[in-house]
Motif scaffolding. Structure first.
Motif, PDB file in Angstrom:
ATOM      1  N   GLN A 252       0.834  -1.203   0.000  1.00  0.00           N
ATOM      2  CA  GLN A 252       0.000   0.000   0.000  1.00  0.00           C
ATOM      3  C   GLN A 252       0.869   1.254   0.000  1.00  0.00           C
ATOM      4  O   GLN A 252       0.541   2.255  -0.651  1.00  0.00           O
ATOM      5  N   GLN A 253       1.992   1.184   0.706  1.00  0.00           N
ATOM      6  CA  GLN A 253       2.873   2.348   0.785  1.00  0.00           C
ATOM      7  C   GLN A 253       3.495   2.662  -0.570  1.00  0.00           C
ATOM      8  O   GLN A 253       3.715   3.835  -0.893  1.00  0.00           O
ATOM      9  N   VAL A 254       3.779   1.637  -1.356  1.00  0.00           N
ATOM     10  CA  VAL A 254       4.281   1.866  -2.713  1.00  0.00           C
ATOM     11  C   VAL A 254       3.308   2.785  -3.444  1.00  0.00           C
ATOM     12  O   VAL A 254       3.700   3.806  -4.028  1.00  0.00           O
ATOM     13  N   ASN A 255       2.038   2.437  -3.405  1.00  0.00           N
ATOM     14  CA  ASN A 255       1.015   3.234  -4.071  1.00  0.00           C
ATOM     15  C   ASN A 255       0.920   4.640  -3.484  1.00  0.00           C
ATOM     16  O   ASN A 255       0.785   5.625  -4.220  1.00  0.00           O
TER      17      ASN A 255
ATOM     18  N   LEU B 293      12.173   2.370  -3.482  1.00  0.00           N
ATOM     19  CA  LEU B 293      12.844   1.735  -2.344  1.00  0.00           C
ATOM     20  C   LEU B 293      11.939   0.687  -1.692  1.00  0.00           C
ATOM     21  O   LEU B 293      12.399  -0.398  -1.319  1.00  0.00           O
ATOM     22  N   PHE B 294      10.660   1.001  -1.549  1.00  0.00           N
ATOM     23  CA  PHE B 294       9.724   0.022  -0.990  1.00  0.00           C
ATOM     24  C   PHE B 294       9.600  -1.187  -1.917  1.00  0.00           C
ATOM     25  O   PHE B 294       9.549  -2.333  -1.451  1.00  0.00           O
ATOM     26  N   ILE B 295       9.564  -0.949  -3.226  1.00  0.00           N
ATOM     27  CA  ILE B 295       9.500  -2.052  -4.187  1.00  0.00           C
ATOM     28  C   ILE B 295      10.729  -2.939  -4.043  1.00  0.00           C
ATOM     29  O   ILE B 295      10.614  -4.169  -3.966  1.00  0.00           O
ATOM     30  N   GLN B 296      11.903  -2.311  -3.995  1.00  0.00           N
ATOM     31  CA  GLN B 296      13.145  -3.082  -3.886  1.00  0.00           C
ATOM     32  C   GLN B 296      13.179  -3.891  -2.589  1.00  0.00           C
ATOM     33  O   GLN B 296      13.610  -5.040  -2.581  1.00  0.00           O
ATOM     34  N   TYR B 297      12.702  -3.302  -1.502  1.00  0.00           N
ATOM     35  CA  TYR B 297      12.677  -4.017  -0.227  1.00  0.00           C
ATOM     36  C   TYR B 297      11.781  -5.255  -0.321  1.00  0.00           C
ATOM     37  O   TYR B 297      12.153  -6.335   0.131  1.00  0.00           O
ATOM     38  N   LEU B 298      10.603  -5.083  -0.898  1.00  0.00           N
ATOM     39  CA  LEU B 298       9.701  -6.221  -1.061  1.00  0.00           C
ATOM     40  C   LEU B 298      10.349  -7.302  -1.928  1.00  0.00           C
ATOM     41  O   LEU B 298      10.329  -8.489  -1.581  1.00  0.00           O
ATOM     42  N   GLN B 299      10.948  -6.903  -3.027  1.00  0.00           N
ATOM     43  CA  GLN B 299      11.596  -7.863  -3.918  1.00  0.00           C
ATOM     44  C   GLN B 299      12.768  -8.562  -3.235  1.00  0.00           C
ATOM     45  O   GLN B 299      12.945  -9.771  -3.377  1.00  0.00           O
TER      46      GLN B 299
ATOM     47  N   ASN C 289      13.035  -9.337  -0.318  1.00  0.00           N
ATOM     48  CA  ASN C 289      12.512 -10.272   0.673  1.00  0.00           C
ATOM     49  C   ASN C 289      11.592 -11.317   0.050  1.00  0.00           C
ATOM     50  O   ASN C 289      10.819 -11.978   0.754  1.00  0.00           O
ATOM     51  N   GLY C 290      11.670 -11.464  -1.271  1.00  0.00           N
ATOM     52  CA  GLY C 290      10.919 -12.504  -1.959  1.00  0.00           C
ATOM     53  C   GLY C 290       9.423 -12.283  -2.001  1.00  0.00           C
ATOM     54  O   GLY C 290       8.659 -13.235  -2.166  1.00  0.00           O
ATOM     55  N   GLU C 291       9.008 -11.048  -1.844  1.00  0.00           N
ATOM     56  CA  GLU C 291       7.575 -10.743  -1.834  1.00  0.00           C
ATOM     57  C   GLU C 291       7.134 -10.163  -3.175  1.00  0.00           C
ATOM     58  O   GLU C 291       7.897  -9.473  -3.849  1.00  0.00           O
ATOM     59  N   ARG C 292       5.906 -10.439  -3.519  1.00  0.00           N
ATOM     60  CA  ARG C 292       5.324  -9.927  -4.761  1.00  0.00           C
ATOM     61  C   ARG C 292       4.916  -8.473  -4.574  1.00  0.00           C
ATOM     62  O   ARG C 292       4.275  -8.117  -3.585  1.00  0.00           O
ATOM     63  N   VAL C 293       5.272  -7.661  -5.552  1.00  0.00           N
ATOM     64  CA  VAL C 293       4.872  -6.252  -5.552  1.00  0.00           C
ATOM     65  C   VAL C 293       3.562  -6.143  -6.317  1.00  0.00           C
ATOM     66  O   VAL C 293       3.434  -6.666  -7.425  1.00  0.00           O
ATOM     67  N   GLU C 294       2.592  -5.491  -5.694  1.00  0.00           N
ATOM     68  CA  GLU C 294       1.288  -5.323  -6.320  1.00  0.00           C
ATOM     69  C   GLU C 294       1.028  -3.843  -6.554  1.00  0.00           C
ATOM     70  O   GLU C 294       0.717  -3.103  -5.621  1.00  0.00           O
ATOM     71  N   LEU C 295       1.175  -3.437  -7.815  1.00  0.00           N
ATOM     72  CA  LEU C 295       0.942  -2.040  -8.170  1.00  0.00           C
ATOM     73  C   LEU C 295      -0.547  -1.810  -8.385  1.00  0.00           C
ATOM     74  O   LEU C 295      -1.218  -2.609  -9.033  1.00  0.00           O
TER      75      LEU C 295
ATOM     76  N   LYS D  87       7.582  -8.604  15.715  1.00  0.00           N
ATOM     77  CA  LYS D  87       9.035  -8.666  15.918  1.00  0.00           C
ATOM     78  C   LYS D  87       9.809  -8.802  14.598  1.00  0.00           C
ATOM     79  O   LYS D  87      10.776  -9.557  14.490  1.00  0.00           O
ATOM     80  N   ASP D  88       9.360  -8.025  13.604  1.00  0.00           N
ATOM     81  CA  ASP D  88      10.016  -8.002  12.296  1.00  0.00           C
ATOM     82  C   ASP D  88      11.075  -6.897  12.325  1.00  0.00           C
ATOM     83  O   ASP D  88      10.870  -5.792  11.839  1.00  0.00           O
ATOM     84  N   PHE D  89      12.207  -7.233  12.915  1.00  0.00           N
ATOM     85  CA  PHE D  89      13.269  -6.249  13.127  1.00  0.00           C
ATOM     86  C   PHE D  89      13.898  -5.770  11.819  1.00  0.00           C
ATOM     87  O   PHE D  89      14.335  -4.628  11.713  1.00  0.00           O
ATOM     88  N   ARG D  90      13.927  -6.639  10.832  1.00  0.00           N
ATOM     89  CA  ARG D  90      14.487  -6.243   9.532  1.00  0.00           C
ATOM     90  C   ARG D  90      13.657  -5.121   8.909  1.00  0.00           C
ATOM     91  O   ARG D  90      14.207  -4.123   8.435  1.00  0.00           O
ATOM     92  N   THR D  91      12.349  -5.271   8.920  1.00  0.00           N
ATOM     93  CA  THR D  91      11.487  -4.225   8.362  1.00  0.00           C
ATOM     94  C   THR D  91      11.566  -2.962   9.211  1.00  0.00           C
ATOM     95  O   THR D  91      11.583  -1.847   8.677  1.00  0.00           O
TER      96      THR D  91
END
Length: 170
Positions: free
Chosen positions: A12-15, A56-62, A64-70, A112-116
Motif C-alpha cells: 500500500q505504501q508503494v502506491n 525503495l519500498f519495491i526493492q525491499y519487497l523484492q 525479501n521474496g515478496e510480490r509487488v502489487e501495483l 518482531k520483524d526487526f528487519r522491516t
C-alpha cells in the motif's frame, strides 16, 4: 518471509508514495502556472523524491521474496486555491505520510520483524525532515509572501534546489 499484514502495508505504501509524487507534480504545475518557478522546482524535486521512495519500498519487497502489487494511482484531489494554501496542503500531506510509516512500523514491531523496522528507520528520519521542511516553507511564506521582493527572493532560493537521490542501502 515477511508477515502478511506487513507485506500488505508495504505494498500500500508503494502506491501512496507514487500518489505523493503525483500530488507534488500537481503542486509544481500550479506554481509554474502562477509564475513561481522556484516553488515549482521545489515541488518537482519533491515528486522525484517520492517516486524514489516508492522504488525503495519495491526493492525491499523484492529483496525479501515478496510480490509487488501495483495499484492505480488516484488523481490528486486537492483544491489549489492559493500559493499559501498549497504549502499548507504539502505540510498536511507529509504529516499523513508520517502516520502511514508509523502504522507499518507498528505492524512490524507487533510481529518482531526487526528487519522491516530497520528498513523503516530511514523513512522515520526522512519524514521528520520532510515535515520540518514543509513547516519551514509555510512559515517563510507567512513571513515573506505578501511582500513581492521577499517573495521573489524566496522563489529564487527554492529554484536553486537540486535533486539528490536517497542514500538508503538495502
Amino acid at each position: 518471509m515477511l508477515d502478511k499484514k506487513v507485506v500488505e502495508l508495504l505494498n500500500q505504501q508503494v502506491n501512496k508514495e507514487f500518489y505523493s509524487a503525483y500530488l507534488y507534480l500537481d503542486f509544481s504545475n500550479y506554481y509554474y502556472d502562477q509564475g513561481l518557478d522556484g516553488f515549482g522546482n521545489w515541488y518537482k524535486i519533491q515528486a522525484q523524491e517520492e517516486r524514489d521512495h516508492a522504488l525503495l519500498f519495491i526493492q525491499y519487497l523484492q529483496n525479501n521474496g515478496e510480490r509487488v502489487e501495483l495499484e492505480a494511482i488516484d488523481k490528486p484531489g486537492v483544491a489549489l486555491t492559493s500559493a499559501k494554501a498549497v504549502l499548507a496542503e504539502g505540510l498536511k500531506h507529509e504529516q499523513y505520510v508520517t502516520s502511514l510509516i508509523h502504522t507499518i512500523y507498528d505492524a512490524a514491531y507487533s510481529v518482531k520483524d526487526f528487519r522491516t523496522m530497520q528498513f523503516l528507520d530511514w523513512f522515520v528520519k526522512e519524514q521528520g525532515e520532510e515535515e520540518t521542511n514543509a513547516e519551514g516553507l509555510v512559515k517563510k511564506f507567512e513571513l515573506f509572501g505578501d511582500d513581492p521582493k521577499s517573495l521573489y527572493m524566496l522563489d529564487s532560493e527554492l529554484g536553486a534546489r537540486v535533486y539528490s537521490a536517497p542514500s538508503l542501502v538495502l
